[in-house]
Design a protein around this motif. Structure first.
Motif, PDB file in Angstrom:
ATOM      1  N   THR A 244      -0.099 -30.437  -6.692  1.00  0.00           N
ATOM      2  CA  THR A 244      -1.210 -29.786  -5.983  1.00  0.00           C
ATOM      3  C   THR A 244      -0.716 -29.059  -4.747  1.00  0.00           C
ATOM      4  O   THR A 244      -1.094 -27.910  -4.482  1.00  0.00           O
ATOM      5  N   SER A 245       0.144 -29.718  -3.966  1.00  0.00           N
ATOM      6  CA  SER A 245       0.651 -29.095  -2.743  1.00  0.00           C
ATOM      7  C   SER A 245       1.521 -27.877  -3.059  1.00  0.00           C
ATOM      8  O   SER A 245       1.418 -26.842  -2.393  1.00  0.00           O
ATOM      9  N   ALA A 246       2.368 -28.001  -4.076  1.00  0.00           N
ATOM     10  CA  ALA A 246       3.280 -26.903  -4.409  1.00  0.00           C
ATOM     11  C   ALA A 246       2.506 -25.667  -4.875  1.00  0.00           C
ATOM     12  O   ALA A 246       2.789 -24.541  -4.428  1.00  0.00           O
ATOM     13  N   THR A 247       1.529 -25.861  -5.770  1.00  0.00           N
ATOM     14  CA  THR A 247       0.763 -24.710  -6.262  1.00  0.00           C
ATOM     15  C   THR A 247      -0.050 -24.067  -5.143  1.00  0.00           C
ATOM     16  O   THR A 247      -0.204 -22.843  -5.099  1.00  0.00           O
ATOM     17  N   THR A 248      -0.580 -24.888  -4.225  1.00  0.00           N
ATOM     18  CA  THR A 248      -1.315 -24.332  -3.090  1.00  0.00           C
ATOM     19  C   THR A 248      -0.391 -23.586  -2.153  1.00  0.00           C
ATOM     20  O   THR A 248      -0.726 -22.503  -1.651  1.00  0.00           O
ATOM     21  N   LEU A 249       0.788 -24.133  -1.930  1.00  0.00           N
ATOM     22  CA  LEU A 249       1.746 -23.482  -1.028  1.00  0.00           C
ATOM     23  C   LEU A 249       2.239 -22.149  -1.578  1.00  0.00           C
ATOM     24  O   LEU A 249       2.553 -21.232  -0.800  1.00  0.00           O
ATOM     25  N   PHE A 250       2.322 -22.013  -2.905  1.00  0.00           N
ATOM     26  CA  PHE A 250       2.728 -20.730  -3.484  1.00  0.00           C
ATOM     27  C   PHE A 250       1.776 -19.617  -3.027  1.00  0.00           C
ATOM     28  O   PHE A 250       2.201 -18.538  -2.624  1.00  0.00           O
ATOM     29  N   VAL A 251       0.475 -19.914  -3.095  1.00  0.00           N
ATOM     30  CA  VAL A 251      -0.526 -18.924  -2.699  1.00  0.00           C
ATOM     31  C   VAL A 251      -0.458 -18.665  -1.195  1.00  0.00           C
ATOM     32  O   VAL A 251      -0.522 -17.511  -0.742  1.00  0.00           O
ATOM     33  N   VAL A 252      -0.332 -19.742  -0.406  1.00  0.00           N
ATOM     34  CA  VAL A 252      -0.310 -19.593   1.052  1.00  0.00           C
ATOM     35  C   VAL A 252       0.927 -18.823   1.501  1.00  0.00           C
ATOM     36  O   VAL A 252       0.851 -17.971   2.407  1.00  0.00           O
ATOM     37  N   ILE A 253       2.080 -19.076   0.883  1.00  0.00           N
ATOM     38  CA  ILE A 253       3.301 -18.342   1.236  1.00  0.00           C
ATOM     39  C   ILE A 253       3.153 -16.862   0.905  1.00  0.00           C
ATOM     40  O   ILE A 253       3.594 -15.984   1.662  1.00  0.00           O
ATOM     41  N   ALA A 254       2.515 -16.567  -0.242  1.00  0.00           N
ATOM     42  CA  ALA A 254       2.268 -15.165  -0.595  1.00  0.00           C
ATOM     43  C   ALA A 254       1.373 -14.483   0.441  1.00  0.00           C
ATOM     44  O   ALA A 254       1.621 -13.338   0.835  1.00  0.00           O
ATOM     45  N   LEU A 255       0.337 -15.197   0.908  1.00  0.00           N
ATOM     46  CA  LEU A 255      -0.519 -14.650   1.961  1.00  0.00           C
ATOM     47  C   LEU A 255       0.256 -14.451   3.258  1.00  0.00           C
ATOM     48  O   LEU A 255       0.080 -13.453   3.965  1.00  0.00           O
ATOM     49  N   PHE A 256       1.115 -15.401   3.572  1.00  0.00           N
ATOM     50  CA  PHE A 256       1.897 -15.329   4.810  1.00  0.00           C
ATOM     51  C   PHE A 256       2.863 -14.146   4.795  1.00  0.00           C
ATOM     52  O   PHE A 256       3.033 -13.452   5.815  1.00  0.00           O
ATOM     53  N   LEU A 257       3.490 -13.892   3.654  1.00  0.00           N
ATOM     54  CA  LEU A 257       4.499 -12.844   3.577  1.00  0.00           C
ATOM     55  C   LEU A 257       3.901 -11.464   3.321  1.00  0.00           C
ATOM     56  O   LEU A 257       4.401 -10.460   3.842  1.00  0.00           O
ATOM     57  N   LYS A 258       2.836 -11.399   2.515  1.00  0.00           N
ATOM     58  CA  LYS A 258       2.309 -10.105   2.076  1.00  0.00           C
ATOM     59  C   LYS A 258       0.878  -9.833   2.528  1.00  0.00           C
ATOM     60  O   LYS A 258       0.346  -8.762   2.242  1.00  0.00           O
ATOM     61  N   GLY A 259       0.260 -10.771   3.207  1.00  0.00           N
ATOM     62  CA  GLY A 259      -1.153 -10.611   3.547  1.00  0.00           C
ATOM     63  C   GLY A 259      -1.429  -9.712   4.725  1.00  0.00           C
ATOM     64  O   GLY A 259      -2.572  -9.336   4.964  1.00  0.00           O
ATOM     65  N   GLY A 260      -0.408  -9.358   5.488  1.00  0.00           N
ATOM     66  CA  GLY A 260      -0.618  -8.486   6.629  1.00  0.00           C
ATOM     67  C   GLY A 260      -0.799  -9.255   7.921  1.00  0.00           C
ATOM     68  O   GLY A 260      -0.945 -10.483   7.942  1.00  0.00           O
ATOM     69  N   ALA A 261      -0.817  -8.512   9.020  1.00  0.00           N
ATOM     70  CA  ALA A 261      -0.848  -9.127  10.350  1.00  0.00           C
ATOM     71  C   ALA A 261      -2.157  -9.849  10.626  1.00  0.00           C
ATOM     72  O   ALA A 261      -2.186 -10.837  11.371  1.00  0.00           O
ATOM     73  N   MET A 262      -3.262  -9.371  10.037  1.00  0.00           N
ATOM     74  CA  MET A 262      -4.566  -9.921  10.386  1.00  0.00           C
ATOM     75  C   MET A 262      -4.756 -11.361   9.902  1.00  0.00           C
ATOM     76  O   MET A 262      -5.492 -12.120  10.512  1.00  0.00           O
ATOM     77  N   ILE A 263      -4.143 -11.739   8.792  1.00  0.00           N
ATOM     78  CA  ILE A 263      -4.303 -13.109   8.288  1.00  0.00           C
ATOM     79  C   ILE A 263      -3.007 -13.906   8.429  1.00  0.00           C
ATOM     80  O   ILE A 263      -2.860 -14.965   7.812  1.00  0.00           O
ATOM     81  N   HIS A 264      -2.083 -13.385   9.231  1.00  0.00           N
ATOM     82  CA  HIS A 264      -0.807 -14.088   9.414  1.00  0.00           C
ATOM     83  C   HIS A 264      -1.028 -15.458  10.038  1.00  0.00           C
ATOM     84  O   HIS A 264      -0.462 -16.464   9.589  1.00  0.00           O
ATOM     85  N   GLY A 265      -1.849 -15.526  11.090  1.00  0.00           N
ATOM     86  CA  GLY A 265      -2.107 -16.807  11.742  1.00  0.00           C
ATOM     87  C   GLY A 265      -2.844 -17.771  10.834  1.00  0.00           C
ATOM     88  O   GLY A 265      -2.549 -18.969  10.818  1.00  0.00           O
TER      89      GLY A 265
END
Length: 315
Positions: A244-265
């Motif tokens: 569960t943690s690994a699959t959730t972290l995959f999505v969160v890491i993608a948001l962190f790297l590619k989501g842009g400055a507005m959702i970085h935090g």
């Protein structure tokens, strides 16, 4: 025999509980020290400031806009699309002695010079610090109320020692996450508050899954000692927790790297919270309940004596 084999295969998590406690105490102490010395870098949602809406003739290049504003001394400006790719919203911290109209003209001129495009100011608003204070109070109150409600819920569902372990583990996750934000001076806005509340729910869900198995195994493994039951329960739920943690972290890491400055935090808060929450579900919550003296007798359902059971029947 099956239970004995299971116990031998269980990972001895409780063996490292003292080391985990020391590590957690060090992280909490460091977080409290950082929060007490430099506190948090509050965003415009909490401090107030000026909001300027700018219209472009073509889809705006946000990076070029940010570079233009930084070159004119507006490094604290938050730039994001608003409504469409041609609408840009610029948010600035309060500036003493500068009128809103003058500030708006300075922003428009900086963007025109930096991007070479023809832009116009659509709207300018000022958000006072009183609104920011209300949001700060409401955000902190939301987290506090959620922890109290969770304590009441877990107390009704589980024994109070497990409930205390769960709530202390949640507080552990929030304090460490806020400590990292304070250390790195990352801007905290309403999206960060939303992320923290998400972390509370996520971490609690993991903890409740482990506690359900602990309660079940205390009733099945009647000869097992509490540390043995804890180790078996965490081992049995470990694959579920990690997947569960690994699959959730995959999505969160993608948001962190590619989501842009507005959702970085927002993505960083989730990344930290989920990582620390997984660790606390395995070590902190269960180990705290064990330190509080949880035993099999505490989790057994109360026995109800049948009416007339004390009288002996004769043929």
């Amino acid at each position: 025999m099956f239970q004995i084999l299971k116990a031998k295969q269980a990972i001895d998590f409780m063996r490292w509980s003292k080391f985990a406690f020391v590590l957690s105490l060090m992280m909490i102490a460091g977080s409290i020290f950082t929060l007490s010395t430099q506190w948090l870098n509050w965003g415009l949602d909490f401090t107030g400031g000026t909001l300027i809406e700018v219209g472009f003739e073509q889809p705006a290049n946000l990076e070029a806009v940010r570079t233009s504003l930084e070159g004119k001394g507006f490094s604290d400006a938050t730039v994001q699309n608003f409504g469409s790719a041609r609408e840009v919203m610029v948010r600035l911290r309060p500036r003493e002695g500068v009128k809103g109209e003058t500030l708006g003209n300075q922003i428009i001129n900086a963007i025109k010079e930096g991007t070479g495009e023809n832009v116009e100011m659509r709207r300018i608003e000022f958000v006072g610090p009183n609104v920011g204070d209300e949001l700060t109070e409401a955000g902190g109150l939301a987290i506090l109320v959620s922890l109290i409600c969770i304590l009441l819920y877990v107390s009704m569902r589980f024994e109070w020692r497990l409930a205390a372990g769960a709530v202390l583990a949640l507080a552990h996750d929030i304090i460490i996450t806020l400590g990292v934000f304070s250390l790195l001076q990352i801007e905290v806005d309403l999206t960060i508050v939303a992320a923290l509340l998400t972390v509370v729910g996520y971490s609690l869900n993991d903890t409740i899954v482990v506690f359900d198995r602990i309660r079940e195994n205390f009733r099945k493994m009647r000869k097992g000692e509490p540390p043995e039951v804890m180790n078996n329960s965490i081992t049995q739920t470990l694959s579920r927790t990690l997947i569960t943690s690994a699959t959730t972290l995959f999505v969160v890491i993608a948001l962190f790297l590619k989501g842009g400055a507005m959702i970085h935090g927002f993505a960083l808060a989730l990344l930290l919270g989920i990582t620390v929450g997984t660790y606390s579900s395995i070590y902190v919550a269960s180990a705290l309940a064990l330190k509080l003296g949880i035993t099999r007798e505490h989790l057994m359902p109360p026995q109800v004596e049948k009416e007339g059971a004390e009288f002996e029947e004769y043929p």
